[in-house]
Design a protein around this motif. Sequence first.
Motif, PDB file in Angstrom:
ATOM      1  N   GLY A 104      33.934  -7.587   1.965  1.00 38.32           N
ATOM      2  CA  GLY A 104      33.730  -6.596   3.009  1.00 38.32           C
ATOM      3  C   GLY A 104      34.807  -6.562   4.072  1.00 38.32           C
ATOM      4  N   VAL A 105      35.985  -7.110   3.782  1.00 39.46           N
ATOM      5  CA  VAL A 105      37.093  -7.085   4.735  1.00 39.46           C
ATOM      6  C   VAL A 105      37.620  -5.654   4.879  1.00 39.46           C
ATOM      7  CG1 VAL A 105      39.436  -7.951   5.210  1.00 39.46           C
ATOM      8  CG2 VAL A 105      37.715  -9.450   4.190  1.00 39.46           C
ATOM      9  N   ASP A 106      37.978  -5.267   6.090  1.00 42.99           N
ATOM     10  CA  ASP A 106      38.573  -3.945   6.324  1.00 42.99           C
ATOM     11  C   ASP A 106      39.898  -3.859   5.570  1.00 42.99           C
ATOM     12  OD1 ASP A 106      40.684  -2.332   8.137  1.00 42.99           O
ATOM     13  OD2 ASP A 106      38.698  -1.429   8.345  1.00 42.99           O
ATOM     14  N   MET A 107      40.005  -2.896   4.663  1.00 44.00           N
ATOM     15  CA  MET A 107      41.149  -2.882   3.764  1.00 44.00           C
ATOM     16  C   MET A 107      42.416  -2.333   4.405  1.00 44.00           C
ATOM     17  SD  MET A 107      39.869  -4.511   1.447  1.00 44.00           S
ATOM     18  CE  MET A 107      41.356  -4.587   0.470  1.00 44.00           C
ATOM     19  N   VAL A 108      42.306  -1.531   5.440  1.00 43.07           N
ATOM     20  CA  VAL A 108      43.507  -1.122   6.166  1.00 43.07           C
ATOM     21  C   VAL A 108      44.104  -2.331   6.865  1.00 43.07           C
ATOM     22  CG1 VAL A 108      44.424   0.317   8.022  1.00 43.07           C
ATOM     23  CG2 VAL A 108      42.708   1.249   6.460  1.00 43.07           C
ATOM     24  N   ALA A 109      43.238  -3.122   7.501  1.00 47.11           N
ATOM     25  CA  ALA A 109      43.714  -4.334   8.176  1.00 47.11           C
ATOM     26  C   ALA A 109      44.276  -5.320   7.159  1.00 47.11           C
ATOM     27  CB  ALA A 109      42.570  -4.968   8.958  1.00 47.11           C
ATOM     28  N   TYR A 110      43.666  -5.395   5.979  1.00 44.83           N
ATOM     29  CA  TYR A 110      44.174  -6.286   4.936  1.00 44.83           C
ATOM     30  C   TYR A 110      45.545  -5.826   4.443  1.00 44.83           C
ATOM     31  CZ  TYR A 110      44.581  -8.668   0.451  1.00 44.83           C
ATOM     32  OH  TYR A 110      45.047  -9.419  -0.604  1.00 44.83           O
ATOM     33  N   MET A 111      45.672  -4.529   4.168  1.00 39.93           N
ATOM     34  CA  MET A 111      46.918  -4.008   3.607  1.00 39.93           C
ATOM     35  C   MET A 111      48.056  -3.968   4.613  1.00 39.93           C
ATOM     36  SD  MET A 111      46.454  -3.410   0.382  1.00 39.93           S
ATOM     37  CE  MET A 111      47.878  -2.387   0.024  1.00 39.93           C
TER      38      MET A 111
END
Length: 380
Positions: A104-111
């Motif tokens: 459930g990690v925010d994928m924009v923040a991950y990318m």
Amino acid sequence: MDTPLSPAAGNDAAPPPEPLHEQLSGLPAEPLTAGQLRELYSLMVAVRHLDTSAIAWQRQGLIPGYAPELGQEAAQVGSGYAVDTARDFVFPTYREMGVARAMGVDMVAYMSTHKATWHGGLYDPRESRLAPIQAVVGGSVLHAVGWAHGQTLAGTAGTGAVGTNTPGTNTADHTLGVAMTYFGDGASSQGDVHEAMNFAAVLKAPVVFFVQNNGWAISVPTERQVAGGSVASRAAGYGIPALRIDGNDVVSVVQATRKALAHCRAGNGPALIEAMTYRRGPHSTSDDPGRYRSLNEERDGAGEDPLERFRQRLLADGVADDAFFAEALAAAKAEEEEIRAGIQALGSRPGSEMFDLVFQETTPALQAQAANWRKESEHV
């Protein structure tokens, strides 16, 4: 690994220890509900679509680099799905996008890391329970063991042994967090990994070593750099129970990971899972796999697509129908568009941060470097 060890000389009364892998394989596996199975498929579709899109983004210049995971969706989604984000902590490499998405990690923040906006990601590791992305091969494994040992220290300080049911003590089943650290078959040859496994075993640290054996250490096949036949077989040398599983079967991955987490949570020390899968694409967007393997070798080695394999299983069991699969794909495409827009909107970080976040207390040398940078980069 399957043969019990003989008792030590002079200790004939001691029974032969249980084969290490049976300590995990004998644990009960809680069946997944139909809803959970559909959720796993939706996650795998989202990860597959985002992964292939990220490669296109790199080719289009939206991000400078990316490490694909095509073919490893089951291993990543299944293991990440089993994590208890209320107490566990995951230590990834640069290729665990599927794990992050399942958690459930925010994928924009991950990318943001792949866009080179911020090292380690813009997500909050404490809140998400996912440590910053680690680019050093094998670098996150020792970090995981350190965090896990901290859990045992916190669980035993002033309250009795972890895992006991004595009134007033912390019970491992309810309080003990487990670290899960990811690495590949190539990283298993790093000295840091062996040090971490030994350290964890000696201190009975609650850590799961999750090995994604995708067949390749960049351009070198597993058989040319892993002695002993498998990574899982090495665990016995440290007294660590291990499971070697089908990493392309998402249900098997979930169940094996749950078993390993339960083993660690009960105060039994570390465990190792070797998920056998295959890296269907390049090691990274700067890699050309055609230089070290042919298309025929890639097709023969890859086996059945884990996503299609799971789809057929759900159809055969009557858990999902074509309407569900179409809905899952549409949701994945919509999610990808939102993530792409979010990545495009990411601005540059202030250049001064490369000096501000080096030490807790700055040094004269660092101050001088920062002053020179500001003088030469007034436009930044």
